[in-house]
Design an enzyme around this catalytic site. Structure first.
Site, PDB file in Angstrom:
ATOM      1  CD  GLU A 196      -2.562   9.711   6.410  1.00  0.00           C
ATOM      2  OE1 GLU A 196      -2.913   9.261   7.261  1.00  0.00           O
ATOM      3  OE2 GLU A 196      -2.897   9.540   5.408  1.00  0.00           O
ATOM      4  CE  LYS A 239      -4.112   2.197   1.565  1.00  0.00           C
ATOM      5  NZ  LYS A 239      -5.544   2.265   2.250  1.00  0.00           N
TER       6      LYS A 239
HETATM    7  O1  PAF Z   1      -4.874   7.692  -0.826  1.00  0.00           O
HETATM    8  C1  PAF Z   1      -5.727   7.612  -1.911  1.00  0.00           C
HETATM    9  O2  PAF Z   1      -6.082   8.542  -2.342  1.00  0.00           O
HETATM   10  C2  PAF Z   1      -5.659   6.170  -2.389  1.00  0.00           C
HETATM   11  O3  PAF Z   1      -5.131   5.397  -1.360  1.00  0.00           O
HETATM   12  C3  PAF Z   1      -5.108   5.888  -3.586  1.00  0.00           C
HETATM   13  C4  PAF Z   1      -4.094   4.661  -3.722  1.00  0.00           C
HETATM   14  C5  PAF Z   1      -4.002   7.210  -3.912  1.00  0.00           C
HETATM   15  C6  PAF Z   1      -6.025   5.462  -4.883  1.00  0.00           C
HETATM   16  O4  PAF Z   1      -7.064   6.385  -5.027  1.00  0.00           O
END
Ligand code: PAF
Length: 309
Positions: free
Chosen positions: A265, A182
Site C-alpha cells: 500500500e 494513522k
Molecule cells: O501496518 C502495520 O503493520 C501497523 O499498522 C503498524 C502501525 C505499522 C504497527 O504494527
C-alpha cells in the site's frame, strides 16, 4: 440487518465473525471460484480471541451473484478500492450505507465519488489481527475502531451495533484527523521495516534505523503543520517509537506484503504524503527515497516472478 463484506483479509474476517456473533446476517463477497471453494472447505470464519476459538458460519458469494446490499463493509487493500466497489455497485439499495475500513488516504475520497458521499462512512482501526490461514483470523490486539464521515452522518451506523458488540467502536466527529494520525505512524514504520526487512521493534533498537524514523517523522510534521492537522499531543517521533516498541515483535503489514510478493500500500501511504507535500510545496526527501525504494523492491519481485514463469 444484513452486512456484506468485501475484502476477506484479517480485518474483514474479524468484522465478519464479530457481526455474525452480534446477530447480523453476514455475506462475504469473494474474489473468484477458487476462494469460494476454499471458504466452503473452511466452513466459515474461524476466530481466535483471548485463547478461545469459535467458528462463524457466515455466507459467501461472488460479486456477480450477490443479492441487494444494505450495509457494505469495504476492507480490501487500499489499491483495490475502485475495482472492488465497481463490482458490487449495482447491488447497493437506495438507502445502502458503505463503511470503508482501510489503510492509507485518498482511497476514501475515491470510494465517496463512486458510491455517493451521502452513503459513505469512514473507519480507522487500531485492532491488531492477522490471518493464520485463509478465513482463520487471530484477534491479537484489542484496539478501537473510530467511524466518521465527511458528507454524511455516520452515528446511525455506530448506533446500530449492540452495546455488547465484541469490538470497540465509537463515532468520530473528526475522522480526517484520525486518518492522518494513522497515516503518520504508517509512513514512519511501514516503509522502513519493508526496506530493512526488520521487526517493528528494530526501528527503536538500531540507532541508524531510529535516525531514519526520526527524519521521516520530522518531515511528516512539516506537512501536517502546513495543512493545519493536529497530530498527537507529543512529537510524532516519540509516538511512532512508542508504537514500534509496543508492536516490537511484529512484522509490519508492508513487510509481510513484500515477503508474500503482494502489492504493497506504499502508493496510498507514502505516495499520498508525497503528493500532498508537493501540492503544499514542502520538501520530503526521506519519504521520497522510501517511496522509490519500496517501488523498486516490488518491481524486483515482479521481475523475479515473471522470470520463473
Ligand atoms: O501496518 C502495520 O503493520 C501497523 O499498522 C503498524 C502501525 C505499522 C504497527 O504494527
Amino acid at each position: 440487518m444484513e452486512w456484506t463484506i468485501v475484502g476477506a483479509g484479517a480485518i474483514g474476517c474479524l468484522w465478519g465473525a464479530s457481526l455474525q456473533q452480534a446477530g447480523f446476517g453476514v455475506t462475504l463477497v469473494l474474489r473468484d471460484a477458487t476462494r469460494l471453494q476454499q471458504f466452503r472447505r473452511a466452513g466459515g470464519i474461524r476466530l481466535t480471541r483471548e485463547g478461545n476459538e469459535s467458528l462463524h458460519r457466515v455466507k459467501a458469494t461472488l460479486a456477480g451473484d450477490c443479492g441487494p446490499i444494505e450495509r457494505l463493509l469495504l476492507c480490501t487493500k487500499a489499491f483495490d478500492t475502485e475495482a472492488a466497489l465497481r463490482a458490487v455497485l449495482p447491488r447497493l439499495t437506495p438507502n445502502a450505507r458503505v463503511l470503508v475500513l482501510q489503510n492509507g488516504l485518498g482511497n476514501q475520497q475515491l470510494a465517496g465519488e463512486l458510491v455517493g458521499p451521502w452513503r459513505l462512512a469512514i473507519g480507522s482501526t487500531t485492532d491488531g489481527a492477522w490471518l493464520r490461514a485463509p478465513f482463520e483470523v487471530v484477534h491479537a490486539g484489542r484496539g478501537q475502531t473510530r467511524i466518521g464521515a465527511s458528507d454524511a452522518d455516520s452515528s446511525d451506523l455506530v448506533a446500530e451495533l449492540p452495546d455488547d458488540f465484541s469490538l470497540e467502536v465509537c463515532s468520530d466527529p473528526d475522522i480526517e484527523t484520525t486518518l492522518w494520525r494513522k497515516l503518520a505512524v504508517n509512513c514512519a514504520i511501514n516503509p522502513l521495516t519493508a526496506i530493512h526487512a526488520c521487526r517493528n521493534g528494530d526501528l527503536v533498537r538500531i540507532a541508524r534505523y531510529r535516525e531514519e524514523l526520526i527524519r521521516l517523522c520530522d518531515e511528516f510534521e512539516l506537512v501536517a503543520r502546513a495543512r493545519g492537522t493536529q497530530l498527537f499531543d507529543r512529537p510524532l517521533a516519540e509516538q511512532a517509537q512508542n508504537v514500534a516498541a509496543a508492536t516490537g515483535d511484529n512484522f509490519s503489514s508492508m513487510l509481510q506484503d513484500i515477503r508474500h510478493r503482494r502489492t504493497t500500500e506504499i502508493e496510498q501511504i507514502t505516495g499520498y504524503l508525497c503528493r500532498e507535500a508537493e501540492r503544499l510545496g514542502i520538501a520530503v526527501p526521506t519519504h521520497r527515497a522510501m517511496l522509490e525504494q519500496v517501488r523498486k523492491l516490488e518491481a524486483t519481485q515482479h521481475r523475479r516472478d515473471s522470470n520463473h514463469g
